[in-house]
Design a protein around this motif. Structure first.
Motif, PDB file in Angstrom:
ATOM      1  N   ASP A  47      10.485   0.714 -13.129  1.00 35.03           N
ATOM      2  CA  ASP A  47      10.882   1.931 -13.844  1.00 35.03           C
ATOM      3  C   ASP A  47      10.108   2.138 -15.136  1.00 35.03           C
ATOM      4  O   ASP A  47       9.776   3.272 -15.483  1.00 35.03           O
ATOM      5  CB  ASP A  47      12.381   1.887 -14.167  1.00 35.03           C
ATOM      6  CG  ASP A  47      13.249   1.972 -12.925  1.00 35.03           C
ATOM      7  OD1 ASP A  47      12.733   2.393 -11.873  1.00 35.03           O
ATOM      8  OD2 ASP A  47      14.439   1.618 -13.007  1.00 35.03           O
ATOM      9  N   ASP A  48       9.858   1.057 -15.854  1.00 34.99           N
ATOM     10  CA  ASP A  48       9.300   1.186 -17.205  1.00 34.99           C
ATOM     11  C   ASP A  48       7.784   1.015 -17.279  1.00 34.99           C
ATOM     12  O   ASP A  48       7.175   1.408 -18.275  1.00 34.99           O
ATOM     13  CB  ASP A  48       9.968   0.168 -18.142  1.00 34.99           C
ATOM     14  CG  ASP A  48      11.476   0.343 -18.166  1.00 34.99           C
ATOM     15  OD1 ASP A  48      11.943   1.486 -17.990  1.00 34.99           O
ATOM     16  OD2 ASP A  48      12.185  -0.664 -18.345  1.00 34.99           O
ATOM     17  N   VAL A  49       7.176   0.404 -16.267  1.00 33.50           N
ATOM     18  CA  VAL A  49       5.728   0.166 -16.318  1.00 33.50           C
ATOM     19  C   VAL A  49       5.000   0.918 -15.200  1.00 33.50           C
ATOM     20  O   VAL A  49       4.088   1.709 -15.453  1.00 33.50           O
ATOM     21  CB  VAL A  49       5.416  -1.347 -16.245  1.00 33.50           C
ATOM     22  CG1 VAL A  49       3.923  -1.591 -16.222  1.00 33.50           C
ATOM     23  CG2 VAL A  49       6.062  -2.089 -17.400  1.00 33.50           C
ATOM     24  N   LEU A  50       5.395   0.659 -13.952  1.00 34.35           N
ATOM     25  CA  LEU A  50       4.631   1.218 -12.829  1.00 34.35           C
ATOM     26  C   LEU A  50       4.879   2.706 -12.597  1.00 34.35           C
ATOM     27  O   LEU A  50       3.942   3.457 -12.328  1.00 34.35           O
ATOM     28  CB  LEU A  50       4.935   0.430 -11.557  1.00 34.35           C
ATOM     29  CG  LEU A  50       4.475  -1.020 -11.584  1.00 34.35           C
ATOM     30  CD1 LEU A  50       4.873  -1.735 -10.313  1.00 34.35           C
ATOM     31  CD2 LEU A  50       2.975  -1.102 -11.769  1.00 34.35           C
ATOM     32  N   PHE A  65      14.677   7.604  -3.542  1.00 32.48           N
ATOM     33  CA  PHE A  65      14.536   6.727  -2.370  1.00 32.48           C
ATOM     34  C   PHE A  65      13.171   6.053  -2.375  1.00 32.48           C
ATOM     35  O   PHE A  65      13.056   4.851  -2.127  1.00 32.48           O
ATOM     36  CB  PHE A  65      14.737   7.541  -1.086  1.00 32.48           C
ATOM     37  CG  PHE A  65      14.586   6.725   0.162  1.00 32.48           C
ATOM     38  CD1 PHE A  65      15.526   5.762   0.491  1.00 32.48           C
ATOM     39  CD2 PHE A  65      13.511   6.921   1.008  1.00 32.48           C
ATOM     40  CE1 PHE A  65      15.390   5.010   1.643  1.00 32.48           C
ATOM     41  CE2 PHE A  65      13.366   6.165   2.157  1.00 32.48           C
ATOM     42  CZ  PHE A  65      14.313   5.209   2.481  1.00 32.48           C
ATOM     43  N   LEU A  66      12.135   6.806  -2.677  1.00 33.76           N
ATOM     44  CA  LEU A  66      10.786   6.239  -2.774  1.00 33.76           C
ATOM     45  C   LEU A  66      10.729   5.174  -3.860  1.00 33.76           C
ATOM     46  O   LEU A  66      10.123   4.114  -3.686  1.00 33.76           O
ATOM     47  CB  LEU A  66       9.781   7.351  -3.046  1.00 33.76           C
ATOM     48  CG  LEU A  66       8.308   6.980  -3.048  1.00 33.76           C
ATOM     49  CD1 LEU A  66       7.896   6.440  -1.698  1.00 33.76           C
ATOM     50  CD2 LEU A  66       7.465   8.204  -3.399  1.00 33.76           C
ATOM     51  N   ASN A  67      11.393   5.426  -4.967  1.00 33.47           N
ATOM     52  CA  ASN A  67      11.473   4.463  -6.055  1.00 33.47           C
ATOM     53  C   ASN A  67      12.152   3.169  -5.581  1.00 33.47           C
ATOM     54  O   ASN A  67      11.700   2.066  -5.902  1.00 33.47           O
ATOM     55  CB  ASN A  67      12.221   5.075  -7.237  1.00 33.47           C
ATOM     56  CG  ASN A  67      12.107   4.238  -8.481  1.00 33.47           C
ATOM     57  OD1 ASN A  67      11.149   3.499  -8.648  1.00 33.47           O
ATOM     58  ND2 ASN A  67      13.073   4.367  -9.360  1.00 33.47           N
ATOM     59  N   ALA A  68      13.229   3.299  -4.813  1.00 31.29           N
ATOM     60  CA  ALA A  68      13.930   2.122  -4.296  1.00 31.29           C
ATOM     61  C   ALA A  68      13.036   1.314  -3.352  1.00 31.29           C
ATOM     62  O   ALA A  68      13.060   0.080  -3.360  1.00 31.29           O
ATOM     63  CB  ALA A  68      15.217   2.537  -3.586  1.00 31.29           C
ATOM     64  N   ILE A  69      12.236   1.998  -2.550  1.00 30.40           N
ATOM     65  CA  ILE A  69      11.311   1.299  -1.644  1.00 30.40           C
ATOM     66  C   ILE A  69      10.271   0.534  -2.448  1.00 30.40           C
ATOM     67  O   ILE A  69       9.953  -0.624  -2.146  1.00 30.40           O
ATOM     68  CB  ILE A  69      10.635   2.294  -0.673  1.00 30.40           C
ATOM     69  CG1 ILE A  69      11.669   2.824   0.326  1.00 30.40           C
ATOM     70  CG2 ILE A  69       9.465   1.647   0.059  1.00 30.40           C
ATOM     71  CD1 ILE A  69      11.154   3.937   1.212  1.00 30.40           C
ATOM     72  N   ILE A  70       9.746   1.150  -3.483  1.00 31.09           N
ATOM     73  CA  ILE A  70       8.744   0.482  -4.321  1.00 31.09           C
ATOM     74  C   ILE A  70       9.349  -0.740  -5.009  1.00 31.09           C
ATOM     75  O   ILE A  70       8.728  -1.802  -5.065  1.00 31.09           O
ATOM     76  CB  ILE A  70       8.134   1.468  -5.338  1.00 31.09           C
ATOM     77  CG1 ILE A  70       7.286   2.505  -4.591  1.00 31.09           C
ATOM     78  CG2 ILE A  70       7.303   0.752  -6.389  1.00 31.09           C
ATOM     79  CD1 ILE A  70       6.831   3.668  -5.433  1.00 31.09           C
ATOM     80  N   VAL A  71      10.578  -0.597  -5.511  1.00 30.54           N
ATOM     81  CA  VAL A  71      11.253  -1.743  -6.138  1.00 30.54           C
ATOM     82  C   VAL A  71      11.422  -2.870  -5.121  1.00 30.54           C
ATOM     83  O   VAL A  71      11.167  -4.041  -5.430  1.00 30.54           O
ATOM     84  CB  VAL A  71      12.623  -1.315  -6.718  1.00 30.54           C
ATOM     85  CG1 VAL A  71      13.450  -2.522  -7.099  1.00 30.54           C
ATOM     86  CG2 VAL A  71      12.425  -0.425  -7.915  1.00 30.54           C
ATOM     87  N   PHE A  72      11.827  -2.539  -3.900  1.00 26.69           N
ATOM     88  CA  PHE A  72      11.995  -3.558  -2.865  1.00 26.69           C
ATOM     89  C   PHE A  72      10.678  -4.271  -2.573  1.00 26.69           C
ATOM     90  O   PHE A  72      10.633  -5.504  -2.503  1.00 26.69           O
ATOM     91  CB  PHE A  72      12.543  -2.930  -1.578  1.00 26.69           C
ATOM     92  CG  PHE A  72      12.491  -3.859  -0.409  1.00 26.69           C
ATOM     93  CD1 PHE A  72      13.410  -4.885  -0.277  1.00 26.69           C
ATOM     94  CD2 PHE A  72      11.500  -3.728   0.556  1.00 26.69           C
ATOM     95  CE1 PHE A  72      13.352  -5.760   0.792  1.00 26.69           C
ATOM     96  CE2 PHE A  72      11.433  -4.598   1.628  1.00 26.69           C
ATOM     97  CZ  PHE A  72      12.369  -5.618   1.743  1.00 26.69           C
ATOM     98  N   LEU A  73       9.609  -3.513  -2.406  1.00 25.32           N
ATOM     99  CA  LEU A  73       8.316  -4.127  -2.094  1.00 25.32           C
ATOM    100  C   LEU A  73       7.826  -5.011  -3.239  1.00 25.32           C
ATOM    101  O   LEU A  73       7.301  -6.105  -3.000  1.00 25.32           O
ATOM    102  CB  LEU A  73       7.283  -3.048  -1.757  1.00 25.32           C
ATOM    103  CG  LEU A  73       7.525  -2.288  -0.455  1.00 25.32           C
ATOM    104  CD1 LEU A  73       6.540  -1.145  -0.310  1.00 25.32           C
ATOM    105  CD2 LEU A  73       7.465  -3.228   0.734  1.00 25.32           C
ATOM    106  N   SER A 131       3.172   8.317 -12.333  1.00 24.96           N
ATOM    107  CA  SER A 131       3.404   9.726 -12.682  1.00 24.96           C
ATOM    108  C   SER A 131       2.135  10.350 -13.272  1.00 24.96           C
ATOM    109  O   SER A 131       1.912  11.549 -13.124  1.00 24.96           O
ATOM    110  CB  SER A 131       4.581   9.859 -13.642  1.00 24.96           C
ATOM    111  OG  SER A 131       4.250   9.372 -14.924  1.00 24.96           O
ATOM    112  N   ILE A 132       1.311   9.543 -13.934  1.00 32.00           N
ATOM    113  CA  ILE A 132       0.026  10.052 -14.438  1.00 32.00           C
ATOM    114  C   ILE A 132      -0.857  10.465 -13.258  1.00 32.00           C
ATOM    115  O   ILE A 132      -1.500  11.509 -13.280  1.00 32.00           O
ATOM    116  CB  ILE A 132      -0.684   8.999 -15.319  1.00 32.00           C
ATOM    117  CG1 ILE A 132       0.097   8.804 -16.622  1.00 32.00           C
ATOM    118  CG2 ILE A 132      -2.119   9.401 -15.608  1.00 32.00           C
ATOM    119  CD1 ILE A 132      -0.415   7.650 -17.463  1.00 32.00           C
TER     120      ILE A 132
END
Length: 154
Positions: free
Chosen positions: A38-41, A85-93, A46-47
């Motif tokens: 959330d805070d780094v990636l 949902f995409l954010n949750a997938i990225i966190v999981f990976l 978003s850039i």
């Protein structure tokens, strides 16, 4: 054995305590990975997407166009939040990748366990065959007519 004593025995076993420690550390580690995401990636991603935050990737089911998810939630619009949902997938990976590397590093520090395999000895069938072999070896061979199994009648 009473219920209370059985429970005490169960809870005092090492594997239950190990599991509890693993759950606590896993939860804390999850917070670290979530913060990394959330805070780094996500700000970096978003850039790449022109400043659009994944949190604001949603579909309003009432057909109205909202700038942010927060705005849609304020008016009570039903939304499909595919960005979350995409954010949750990225966190999981990321979490799976981090755990993979932790286990890989931890395995380097493990001492190889020496496996001692005890010789089980011969089975009953093997022992019987060895006894037959030894009995056949001890038979006198010279001058005695062969009357054993497989001899041809004379």
């Amino acid at each position: 054995m009473s219920f209370v004593s059985e429970f005490k025995e169960f809870i005092s076993k090492g594997n239950v305590l190990d599991l509890a420690v693993g759950v606590i550390i896993g939860g804390t580690f999850g917070n670290i990975v979530k913060s990394l995401t959330d805070d780094v990636l996500m700000p970096l991603l978003s850039i790449l997407t022109g400043g659009l935050d994944f949190k604001d990737w949603f579909l309003a089911l009432d057909g109205t166009s909202y700038k942010t998810l927060e705005e849609a939630k304020k008016v009570g619009a039903a939304t499909v939040n595919y960005g979350l949902f995409l954010n949750a997938i990225i966190v999981f990976l990321l979490m799976a990748f981090a755990i993979f590397w932790l286990v890989k590093i931890a395995n380097r520090f493990k001492r190889p366990q020496q496996v001692v395999v005890a010789d089980p000895g011969p089975t009953k069938e093997q022992q019987l065959l060895m006894d037959i072999r030894d009995a056949l070896r001890s038979r006198p061979e010279a001058g005695a007519p062969d009357q054993g199994v497989g001899s041809v009648g004379r």
